[in-house]
Design a protein around this motif. Structure first.
Motif, PDB file in Angstrom:
ATOM      1  N   LYS A   1       0.839  -1.193   0.000  1.00 25.35           N
ATOM      2  CA  LYS A   1       0.000   0.000   0.000  1.00 25.35           C
ATOM      3  C   LYS A   1       0.874   1.244   0.000  1.00 25.35           C
ATOM      4  CE  LYS A   1      -4.403   1.280   0.253  1.00 25.35           C
ATOM      5  NZ  LYS A   1      -5.378   0.870  -0.747  1.00 25.35           N
ATOM      6  N   LYS A   2       0.563   2.198  -0.877  1.00 22.62           N
ATOM      7  CA  LYS A   2       1.278   3.471  -0.911  1.00 22.62           C
ATOM      8  C   LYS A   2       0.304   4.595  -0.596  1.00 22.62           C
ATOM      9  CE  LYS A   2       4.715   2.104  -4.381  1.00 22.62           C
ATOM     10  NZ  LYS A   2       5.331   2.462  -5.688  1.00 22.62           N
ATOM     11  N   ILE A   3       0.857   5.779  -0.381  1.00 14.96           N
ATOM     12  CA  ILE A   3      -0.007   6.945  -0.179  1.00 14.96           C
ATOM     13  C   ILE A   3      -0.863   7.148  -1.422  1.00 14.96           C
ATOM     14  CG2 ILE A   3      -0.049   9.432   0.226  1.00 14.96           C
ATOM     15  CD1 ILE A   3       2.660   9.132   1.596  1.00 14.96           C
ATOM     16  N   GLU A   4      -2.129   7.411  -1.203  1.00 12.06           N
ATOM     17  CA  GLU A   4      -3.045   7.554  -2.332  1.00 12.06           C
ATOM     18  C   GLU A   4      -3.564   8.981  -2.427  1.00 12.06           C
ATOM     19  OE1 GLU A   4      -7.503   6.119  -3.660  1.00 12.06           O
ATOM     20  OE2 GLU A   4      -6.373   4.948  -2.198  1.00 12.06           O
ATOM     21  N   ILE A   5      -3.243   9.629  -3.532  1.00 13.85           N
ATOM     22  CA  ILE A   5      -3.800  10.941  -3.830  1.00 13.85           C
ATOM     23  C   ILE A   5      -4.389  10.852  -5.236  1.00 13.85           C
ATOM     24  CG2 ILE A   5      -3.359  13.393  -4.177  1.00 13.85           C
ATOM     25  CD1 ILE A   5      -1.090  13.221  -2.211  1.00 13.85           C
ATOM     26  N   ARG A   6      -5.710  10.764  -5.308  1.00 11.41           N
ATOM     27  CA  ARG A   6      -6.338  10.602  -6.611  1.00 11.41           C
ATOM     28  C   ARG A   6      -6.361  11.920  -7.365  1.00 11.41           C
ATOM     29  NH1 ARG A   6     -11.441   6.470  -6.557  1.00 11.41           N
ATOM     30  NH2 ARG A   6     -10.512   4.814  -5.303  1.00 11.41           N
ATOM     31  N   VAL A   7      -5.911  11.861  -8.596  1.00 12.57           N
ATOM     32  CA  VAL A   7      -5.984  13.017  -9.485  1.00 12.57           C
ATOM     33  C   VAL A   7      -6.665  12.564 -10.757  1.00 12.57           C
ATOM     34  CG1 VAL A   7      -4.660  14.703 -10.808  1.00 12.57           C
ATOM     35  CG2 VAL A   7      -3.886  14.038  -8.530  1.00 12.57           C
ATOM     36  N   GLY A   8      -7.672  13.272 -11.191  1.00 11.37           N
ATOM     37  CA  GLY A   8      -8.407  12.899 -12.388  1.00 11.37           C
ATOM     38  C   GLY A   8      -7.501  12.839 -13.602  1.00 11.37           C
TER      39      GLY A   8
ATOM     40  N   CYS B   1      -6.399  -0.451 -16.995  1.00  7.90           N
ATOM     41  CA  CYS B   1      -4.962  -0.140 -17.023  1.00  7.90           C
ATOM     42  C   CYS B   1      -4.696   1.246 -16.449  1.00  7.90           C
ATOM     43  CB  CYS B   1      -4.432  -0.208 -18.452  1.00  7.90           C
ATOM     44  SG  CYS B   1      -4.435  -1.835 -19.205  1.00  7.90           S
ATOM     45  N   GLU B   2      -5.514   2.221 -16.848  1.00 11.78           N
ATOM     46  CA  GLU B   2      -5.306   3.605 -16.452  1.00 11.78           C
ATOM     47  C   GLU B   2      -6.307   4.086 -15.408  1.00 11.78           C
ATOM     48  OE1 GLU B   2      -2.684   5.754 -17.637  1.00 11.78           O
ATOM     49  OE2 GLU B   2      -2.005   3.709 -18.054  1.00 11.78           O
ATOM     50  N   ASP B   3      -7.098   3.171 -14.844  1.00 10.04           N
ATOM     51  CA  ASP B   3      -8.069   3.507 -13.797  1.00 10.04           C
ATOM     52  C   ASP B   3      -9.045   4.608 -14.235  1.00 10.04           C
ATOM     53  OD1 ASP B   3      -7.591   1.689 -11.766  1.00 10.04           O
ATOM     54  OD2 ASP B   3      -5.946   2.842 -10.923  1.00 10.04           O
ATOM     55  N   ILE B   4      -9.642   4.440 -15.400  1.00 10.43           N
ATOM     56  CA  ILE B   4     -10.579   5.435 -15.920  1.00 10.43           C
ATOM     57  C   ILE B   4     -11.997   4.893 -15.808  1.00 10.43           C
ATOM     58  CG2 ILE B   4     -11.309   6.707 -17.973  1.00 10.43           C
ATOM     59  CD1 ILE B   4      -8.348   6.712 -18.804  1.00 10.43           C
ATOM     60  N   THR B   5     -12.845   5.664 -15.137  1.00 15.14           N
ATOM     61  CA  THR B   5     -14.207   5.224 -14.857  1.00 15.14           C
ATOM     62  C   THR B   5     -15.189   5.732 -15.909  1.00 15.14           C
ATOM     63  OG1 THR B   5     -14.724   7.163 -13.501  1.00 15.14           O
ATOM     64  CG2 THR B   5     -13.692   5.282 -12.380  1.00 15.14           C
ATOM     65  N   LEU B   6     -16.379   5.135 -15.885  1.00 14.22           N
ATOM     66  CA  LEU B   6     -17.440   5.585 -16.791  1.00 14.22           C
ATOM     67  C   LEU B   6     -17.837   7.017 -16.484  1.00 14.22           C
ATOM     68  CD1 LEU B   6     -19.378   4.825 -19.074  1.00 14.22           C
ATOM     69  CD2 LEU B   6     -20.951   3.916 -17.352  1.00 14.22           C
ATOM     70  N   SER B   7     -17.762   7.420 -15.226  1.00 12.45           N
ATOM     71  CA  SER B   7     -18.082   8.809 -14.861  1.00 12.45           C
ATOM     72  C   SER B   7     -17.132   9.780 -15.538  1.00 12.45           C
ATOM     73  CB  SER B   7     -18.020   8.988 -13.349  1.00 12.45           C
ATOM     74  OG  SER B   7     -18.985   8.187 -12.705  1.00 12.45           O
ATOM     75  N   GLU B   8     -15.831   9.435 -15.564  1.00 16.21           N
ATOM     76  CA  GLU B   8     -14.851  10.301 -16.228  1.00 16.21           C
ATOM     77  C   GLU B   8     -15.115  10.373 -17.724  1.00 16.21           C
ATOM     78  OE1 GLU B   8     -10.632  10.209 -14.279  1.00 16.21           O
ATOM     79  OE2 GLU B   8     -11.462   8.194 -14.134  1.00 16.21           O
ATOM     80  N   VAL B   9     -15.480   9.242 -18.320  1.00 19.52           N
ATOM     81  CA  VAL B   9     -15.813   9.230 -19.746  1.00 19.52           C
ATOM     82  C   VAL B   9     -17.016  10.126 -20.009  1.00 19.52           C
ATOM     83  CG1 VAL B   9     -16.734   7.801 -21.610  1.00 19.52           C
ATOM     84  CG2 VAL B   9     -14.810   6.973 -20.236  1.00 19.52           C
TER      85      VAL B   9
END
Length: 483
Positions: free
Chosen positions: A54-61, A420-428
């Motif tokens: 586990k690493k520090i998680e900072i989500r950036v769109g 692969c790139e953690d892209i969600t349907l919401s982002e699409v």
């Protein structure tokens, strides 16, 4: 592997630190490989314990990461990439050297499934021929009944074809088309092949559907289920084609979840009643992982506890292979299949033929016949009859004015499109709201399709969702070359 549990290696996703695992064992697909202590480990073939850091998680769109403004501050991207994205710290140097060899052939068969072996069985021993495929032996075992032929007899026929042609079979991976020829990566060589006739028999894929929790470990393709987990009897099926019924022969509850669209051949329509299959329609699917590893599968109608969820939406031809070597394709708004343009015999142009799964054919014996028909038209009538009775893809060729269907991949408004790139349907959907309506535009704005698999999965489901007739440009090499 025990019948009560499917133990799979766990990997942390790139940006969101989600627990993930493989869905299929084709080289280059998401989470089939990890880098540990600088060395690449293929999780499909190497026994690997469940482990992750586990690493520090900072989500950036992703739209922010791909914003042109960040080019002014490249150091910010470097810091984020190094400390907050799950990437290997070290990859050791590859010291293996491969010799480059040029070959001229009369016949090149790319792929060793049943269709490729059908081609090989019809070509004269006098013609200089080479079949290049990865893991060809795995294609000879048929784990479920076939409607036209005894499965054990058919498996023997496939094995006999391999044994009789060992000097014409080579293990390798397609790299794509180069100026010098079609390239292949083998164990110790890089081959550049020119051939008078090329038969593309690399098959099709089952694309992961999109729903809330669709990236959770334990959600796998029909291919992976049959390869590793078909002894697991506590499984729920998700899909809309003949192939999903093939999952149900050994399971406890014969349940199929789908979103209302069904593509079934005459034979499998009758088999549903014979097997007592329950079909549940839902447009709002959710999957959660419970303590102890079981999956909680929730639909509009009811919920299930299961070890695994197995999916098989319509079989998608590997357009990345065919388009790369020069074959254009069409999009069917009825099947939501991207299909290489070809004749009923499989011919695309002067010297290239497509067969089997590259035509969306999922029935093994019909696939075998498609290979024989591409070489010898005396099999054409038998092939068409099998296509009609034992495949849903017959309607692709003979149905006049087919209706338009909604995407068979969408089961709600949540889920990952690009793992692969953690892209969600919401982002699409945010990008669609900004006016981007093409797969290539979504790729350029948020990076979908630019990860490990280079769009081999996500671009198909996204294209189906958008109704886009054109996917991305699949460039050579099609699979990564470690140099």
């Amino acid at each position: 592997m025990r019948s009560s549990k499917m133990d799979m290696p766990i990997v942390l996703s790139k940006r969101h630190r989600r627990l993930r695992s493989m869905k299929d064992c084709e080289p280059g697909l998401p989470y089939n490989e990890i880098v540990e202590n600088g060395k690449r480990i293929d999780l499909c073939y190497s026994k690997q314990y469940k482990k992750y850091t586990k690493k520090i998680e900072i989500r950036v769109g992703t739209s922010i990461l791909h914003n042109k403004l960040l080019r002014i501050f490249p150091n910010i991207v470097k810091i984020y990439s190094k400390h907050f994205i799950n990437l290997p710290d070290l990859i050791t140097e590859n010291t293996e050297k491969r010799e480059l060899i040029f070959i001229e052939l009369e016949n090149l068969i790319i792929g060793g499934g049943t269709s490729g072996l059908g081609v090989l069985s019809e070509i004269s021993k006098e013609e200089k021929t080479l079949l290049i495929s990865s893991n060809i032996e795995s294609n000879t075992d048929i784990p479920y009944p076939l409607p036209q032929i005894n499965k054990d007899e058919f498996s023997k026929l496939l094995r006999d074809t391999i044994n009789e042609n060992k000097d014409r079979i080579l293990e390798g991976i397609l790299l794509g088309k180069f100026d010098e020829g079609i390239g292949f990566l083998t164990k110790d060589k890089i081959l550049m092949v020119r051939a008078k006739r090329v038969f593309l028999a690399t098959g099709g894929r089952y694309i992961p559907p999109i729903f809330d929790g669709n990236d959770i470990p334990g959600i796998i393709s029909k291919n992976l289920y049959l390869r590793y987990g078909n002894r697991i009897t506590k499984a729920i099926a998700l899909g809309n084609s003949d192939d999903i019924i093939k999952v149900l022969f050994k399971v406890e509850k014969r349940v199929i979840i789908n979103n209302g669209v069904l593509f079934l051949s005459k034979y499998y329509k009758e088999l549903i009643d014979e097997l007592g299959v329950e079909i549940i329609n839902t447009n709002n699917l959710k999957v959660k992982r419970e303590k102890g590893g079981m999956l909680k599968i929730i639909t509009n109608e009811r919920s299930f506890d299961s070890n695994i969820l197995v999916y098989a939406i319509v079989k998608q031809p590997k357009i990345d292979h065919s388009y790369n070597i020069g074959i254009p394709y069409n999009f069917s708004e009825y099947f939501h299949i991207y299909m290489p343009i070809h004749s009923i015999e499989g011919k695309t142009n002067d010297n290239i033929y497509i067969v089997g799964g590259m035509r969306g054919i999922s029935d093994e014996y019909t696939s075998f016949l498609s290979g024989k028909t591409a070489v010898n038209e005396k099999y054409l009538d038998e092939f068409i009859n099998n296509l009609k009775d034992y495949t849903y893809i017959y309607d692709y060729y003979y149905q006049k004015n087919p209706k338009e269907n909604p995407s068979p991949y969408i089961y709600g408004n949540k889920g990952y499109v690009c793992e692969c790139e953690d892209i969600t349907l919401s982002e699409v959907n945010r990008q669609v709201g900004r006016g981007f309506s093409k797969v290539e535009e979504i790729k350029r704005t948020i990076g979908l399709g630019t990860g490990e698999c280079q769009g081999k999965l996500c671009t198909y489901s996204l294209g189906s969702f958008l109704g886009d007739r054109q996917l991305i440009t699949f460039r050579t090499p099609l699979y990564r070359m470690v140099i």
